[in-house]
Design a protein around this motif. Structure first.
Motif, PDB file in Angstrom:
ATOM      1  N   TYR A 256     -30.825 -10.788   5.068  1.00 51.41           N
ATOM      2  CA  TYR A 256     -30.534  -9.534   5.778  1.00 51.41           C
ATOM      3  C   TYR A 256     -30.783  -8.393   4.795  1.00 51.41           C
ATOM      4  N   PHE A 257     -30.788  -7.171   5.323  1.00 54.07           N
ATOM      5  CA  PHE A 257     -31.178  -6.023   4.507  1.00 54.07           C
ATOM      6  C   PHE A 257     -30.103  -4.939   4.572  1.00 54.07           C
ATOM      7  N   ASP A 258     -29.228  -4.967   3.582  1.00 58.37           N
ATOM      8  CA  ASP A 258     -28.166  -3.963   3.453  1.00 58.37           C
ATOM      9  C   ASP A 258     -28.468  -3.110   2.230  1.00 58.37           C
ATOM     10  N   ILE A 259     -28.603  -1.804   2.424  1.00 57.86           N
ATOM     11  CA  ILE A 259     -28.993  -0.905   1.343  1.00 57.86           C
ATOM     12  C   ILE A 259     -27.861   0.079   1.055  1.00 57.86           C
ATOM     13  N   SER A 260     -27.446   0.127  -0.207  1.00 60.65           N
ATOM     14  CA  SER A 260     -26.402   1.059  -0.637  1.00 60.65           C
ATOM     15  C   SER A 260     -27.027   2.414  -0.962  1.00 60.65           C
ATOM     16  N   ILE A 261     -26.322   3.466  -0.572  1.00 57.10           N
ATOM     17  CA  ILE A 261     -26.768   4.831  -0.859  1.00 57.10           C
ATOM     18  C   ILE A 261     -25.742   5.480  -1.779  1.00 57.10           C
ATOM     19  N   ALA A 262     -26.162   5.904  -2.957  1.00 50.93           N
ATOM     20  CA  ALA A 262     -25.240   6.527  -3.915  1.00 50.93           C
ATOM     21  C   ALA A 262     -24.838   7.914  -3.416  1.00 50.93           C
ATOM     22  N   VAL A 263     -23.523   8.146  -3.356  1.00 54.35           N
ATOM     23  CA  VAL A 263     -22.981   9.428  -2.900  1.00 54.35           C
ATOM     24  C   VAL A 263     -22.046   9.964  -3.982  1.00 54.35           C
ATOM     25  N   SER A 264     -22.289  11.181  -4.424  1.00 51.01           N
ATOM     26  CA  SER A 264     -21.446  11.793  -5.452  1.00 51.01           C
ATOM     27  C   SER A 264     -20.241  12.460  -4.804  1.00 51.01           C
TER      28      SER A 264
END
Length: 395
Positions: A256-264
């Motif tokens: 599966y394709f789970d992508i983390s997005i960095a948030v400040s």
């Protein structure tokens, strides 16, 4: 009248304990239902604990800085009908404080008047002892003058000392966890970074042409991140080693394709997860990113929204970074760094042209990912971004 327990909420299995960060109410404060009583901090997020009923904060059992676990008792709220005795106690406490303050002010006033009488000595009565009195007055004035000079010097010294003060505050749980993870990555992975650059002309033209109608129709702005998520997804399909991680002596390949997005955020960097991006459109991605960014800013992200993720995208370009080496988000094996878009001279068909260029950085764990695959993956991302119509054609 009844006591209502203030409890730590259920913490996920991945979170062992939490720290009491701040109490927003004091003992004796009147509290309305849904008022935030206390915030607790885990190694991932800050959790707010609201009042379940209207009442008075009766007791605080765990002070700020205490380590607590799921369902632990934090304090008690006195609800519904309030005894007159308790109300009187609260009034008496405030009354006693007022009396004490008034008494302190009166004492200070009397002392100041007394000091003024001692130091003045300006009028000397006619008598045979006038000379002695004058000498005594002179000596007293000289003594107070010397004391005043010493105080003045002391104040100056205090000023210089205060100007070089140091302030020490304990690290937050989130900051400590970030520090531990970063050090762990540097010590326990063979991290390398490969760089490339991408011409952002096509995406910028798309945004210029369709941004207004996109926002009108979907209620969200068309940003850059959704294109990068789509490009990364296409690259992960071609290079399964990058959509994988090392667990002991085993390699875990994710289907599966789970992508983390960095948030400040004000408390540090968090990485909420976009799940199943293979089933998401550009619109879905933009809406999810907006939602996560707002939650991150307001401290409303849930633990389950931060768990997991197979690959991370971070955008240092929003702060003006031209190039950097992003650090892998464990247990993931790779991370993509976006950077600022700058117009630069580029050679195209032996001609120098000015184009909006962005440097890309792909950091990866060399234990799992070979240099050839990392470079090929980054080139795939670059090609997808420079010709975004390929997203629709899936080529």
């Amino acid at each position: 009248m009844s006591d209502i327990n203030i409890l730590v909420p259920d913490l996920p299995e991945s979170v062992a304990d939490a720290t009491v960060a701040v109490w927003h109410k004091k003992i004796g404060d009147h509290v309305k239902q849904n008022d935030i009583l206390v915030e607790i901090e885990t190694d991932k997020i800050m959790l707010e604990i609201p009042a379940q009923h209207t009442g008075i904060l009766k007791e605080i059992l765990e002070k700020e800085g205490s380590i607590v676990t799921s369902k632990q008792l934090l304090g008690r709220l006195l609800c519904k009908k309030i005894h007159d005795d308790m109300e009187k106690d609260i009034v008496n406490i405030h009354h006693d404080q007022e009396i004490q303050t008034s008494s302190q002010l009166s004492s200070r006033s009397i002392q100041e008047e007394s000091d003024n009488d001692i130091s003045g000595f300006a009028i000397v009565k006619e008598s045979s002892d006038n000379k002695d009195l004058f000498d005594q007055s002179f000596n007293n004035n000289q003594m107070h003058h010397n004391i005043a000079q010493q105080k003045s010097v002391s104040k100056k010294n205090d000023f210089f000392v205060k100007g070089r003060d140091e302030t020490r505050v304990p690290m937050t749980r989130l900051r400590k966890k970030i520090a531990e993870r970063l050090v762990n990555v540097k010590q326990n992975t063979a991290m390398l970074t490969t760089f490339n650059e991408v011409d952002m002309t096509s995406i910028m033209n798309l945004r210029t042409k369709y941004a207004k109608i996109f926002e009108q129709r979907h209620g969200v702005r068309l940003g850059f991140m959704s294109f990068f998520v789509k490009a990364v997804f296409e690259a992960l399909k071609l290079f399964p080693e990058i959509n994988a991680s090392i667990d002991g002596e085993e390699i875990v390949y994710y289907n599966y394709f789970d992508i983390s997005i960095a948030v400040s955020t004000d408390r540090g960097l968090v990485t909420p997860v976009l799940r199943n991006v293979d089933n998401m459109s550009i619109v879905d991605i933009e809406k999810q990113i907006k939602c996560m960014s707002m939650k991150g800013r307001d401290g409303k992200l849930k633990v389950e929204e931060l768990d997991g993720g197979n690959f991370t995208i971070t955008n240092g370009g929003i702060f003006g970074s031209l190039m950097s080496t992003p650090i892998i988000n464990p247990p993931q094996s790779a991370i993509l760094g976006m950077h600022a878009i700058k117009e630069r001279p580029v050679v195209i068909d032996q001609q120098i042209v000015i184009l909006p260029m962005m440097y890309l950085a792909l950091s990866y764990d060399h234990r799992l990912i070979d240099g050839k695959d990392s470079i090929s993956c980054l080139i795939t991302i670059k090609d997808m971004l420079e010709d975004p119509i390929r997203f629709l054609l899936e080529i």
